[in-house]
Write a protein that holds these residues in place. Structure first.
Motif, short mmCIF file in Angstrom:
data_model
loop_
_atom_site.label_atom_id
_atom_site.label_comp_id
_atom_site.label_asym_id
_atom_site.label_seq_id
_atom_site.Cartn_x
_atom_site.Cartn_y
_atom_site.Cartn_z
N LEU A 287 0.83 -1.19 0.00
CA LEU A 287 0.00 0.00 0.00
C LEU A 287 0.88 1.25 0.00
O LEU A 287 0.63 2.18 -0.76
CB LEU A 287 -0.94 -0.02 1.19
N PHE A 288 1.89 1.27 0.86
CA PHE A 288 2.76 2.44 0.91
C PHE A 288 3.44 2.65 -0.44
O PHE A 288 3.48 3.77 -0.97
CB PHE A 288 3.83 2.30 2.00
N ASP A 289 3.99 1.58 -1.00
CA ASP A 289 4.71 1.70 -2.27
C ASP A 289 3.81 2.22 -3.38
O ASP A 289 4.21 3.09 -4.16
CB ASP A 289 5.30 0.35 -2.69
N LYS A 290 2.60 1.70 -3.46
CA LYS A 290 1.67 2.15 -4.49
C LYS A 290 1.31 3.62 -4.27
O LYS A 290 1.30 4.41 -5.21
CB LYS A 290 0.42 1.29 -4.49
N GLY A 291 1.01 3.98 -3.04
CA GLY A 291 0.69 5.37 -2.73
C GLY A 291 1.86 6.30 -3.04
O GLY A 291 1.68 7.40 -3.57
N TRP A 292 3.05 5.85 -2.71
CA TRP A 292 4.24 6.66 -2.96
C TRP A 292 4.48 6.81 -4.47
O TRP A 292 4.70 7.92 -4.97
CB TRP A 292 5.46 6.02 -2.31
N ASN A 293 4.42 5.71 -5.19
CA ASN A 293 4.71 5.74 -6.62
C ASN A 293 3.68 6.53 -7.41
O ASN A 293 4.03 7.20 -8.39
CB ASN A 293 4.82 4.33 -7.18
N ARG A 294 2.42 6.48 -7.00
CA ARG A 294 1.37 7.19 -7.73
C ARG A 294 1.08 8.56 -7.12
O ARG A 294 0.57 9.43 -7.80
CB ARG A 294 0.08 6.37 -7.74
N GLY A 295 1.38 8.74 -5.84
CA GLY A 295 0.97 9.95 -5.14
C GLY A 295 2.04 10.99 -4.90
O GLY A 295 1.72 12.12 -4.50
N TRP A 296 3.31 10.66 -5.14
CA TRP A 296 4.37 11.65 -4.92
C TRP A 296 4.37 12.63 -6.09
O TRP A 296 4.40 12.23 -7.25
CB TRP A 296 5.73 10.99 -4.78
N ASP A 297 4.36 13.92 -5.78
CA ASP A 297 4.40 14.97 -6.79
C ASP A 297 5.85 15.21 -7.19
O ASP A 297 6.61 15.86 -6.46
CB ASP A 297 3.76 16.24 -6.23
N ALA A 298 6.26 14.67 -8.33
CA ALA A 298 7.65 14.75 -8.78
C ALA A 298 8.09 16.19 -9.09
O ALA A 298 9.27 16.50 -8.99
CB ALA A 298 7.85 13.87 -10.01
N LYS A 299 7.15 17.05 -9.43
CA LYS A 299 7.50 18.43 -9.78
C LYS A 299 7.64 19.33 -8.56
O LYS A 299 8.60 20.06 -8.41
CB LYS A 299 6.48 19.02 -10.74
N TYR A 300 6.66 19.27 -7.65
CA TYR A 300 6.62 20.19 -6.52
C TYR A 300 6.91 19.52 -5.17
O TYR A 300 7.03 20.20 -4.16
CB TYR A 300 5.26 20.88 -6.44
N GLY A 301 6.99 18.22 -5.14
CA GLY A 301 7.21 17.51 -3.88
C GLY A 301 5.92 17.28 -3.13
O GLY A 301 4.87 17.83 -3.46
N GLY A 302 6.00 16.45 -2.13
CA GLY A 302 4.84 16.14 -1.29
C GLY A 302 3.94 15.09 -1.92
O GLY A 302 4.07 14.76 -3.10
N LEU A 303 3.07 14.57 -1.10
CA LEU A 303 2.10 13.57 -1.56
C LEU A 303 0.76 14.25 -1.82
O LEU A 303 0.31 15.08 -1.04
CB LEU A 303 1.90 12.49 -0.49
N TYR A 304 0.14 13.88 -2.92
CA TYR A 304 -1.20 14.37 -3.21
C TYR A 304 -2.16 13.86 -2.15
O TYR A 304 -1.96 12.81 -1.55
CB TYR A 304 -1.68 13.90 -4.58
N PHE A 305 -3.24 14.59 -1.96
CA PHE A 305 -4.21 14.22 -0.94
C PHE A 305 -4.97 12.95 -1.27
O PHE A 305 -5.24 12.13 -0.39
CB PHE A 305 -5.20 15.37 -0.70
N ALA A 306 -5.34 12.74 -2.55
CA ALA A 306 -6.20 11.58 -2.83
C ALA A 306 -5.97 11.01 -4.22
O ALA A 306 -5.76 11.74 -5.19
CB ALA A 306 -7.67 11.98 -2.68
#
Length: 118
Positions: free
Chosen positions: A1-20
């Motif tokens: 779950l963490f890996d999937k959330g990280w791979n799909r949810g990390w904002d490569a341009k601005y940093g941080g994780l998207y909310f949803a």
């Protein structure tokens, strides 16, 4: 779950994780929420300790650096609640009572506990 959330949810341009993300793994809310970052910091450290996989510690470092730069108020303390995708605050509002930075404090506490049990 963490890996999937990280791979799909990390904002490569601005940093941080998207909310949803949607069930189809599409970004549906590009805002950055303080408690999401805090919980991801905690999860990364716990996974890093349990798996000994350095990738989780890299995620931990990226998240902590991101929060240090964008979420933490270094003058008055506390974490700002919500940023847009470009890391601009919607307001100067911080953790509301009664939460009072529960998520960031708990994330740091969980990391300290995990490191003591290595």
């Amino acid at each position: 779950l963490f890996d999937k959330g990280w791979n799909r949810g990390w904002d490569a341009k601005y940093g941080g994780l998207y909310f949803a993300l949607s069930p189809q793994e599409e970004v549906i809310d590009r805002d950055k929420n303080y408690w999401v970052m805090a919980e991801a910091i905690s999860a990364a450290s716990l996974l890093g300790v349990k798996t000994r996989d350095s990738g989780y510690w890299k995620a931990y470092d990226a998240l902590f650096s991101y929060c240090q730069e964008h979420f933490i108020d270094h003058t008055y303390g506390g974490w700002y609640q919500l940023l847009n995708q470009q890391n601009e605050r919607y307001s100067s509002k911080k953790s509301p009572a009664p939460k009072a930075d529960y998520h960031p404090v708990a994330a740091c506490y969980q990391t300290l506990i995990a490191l003591n049990y290595r």
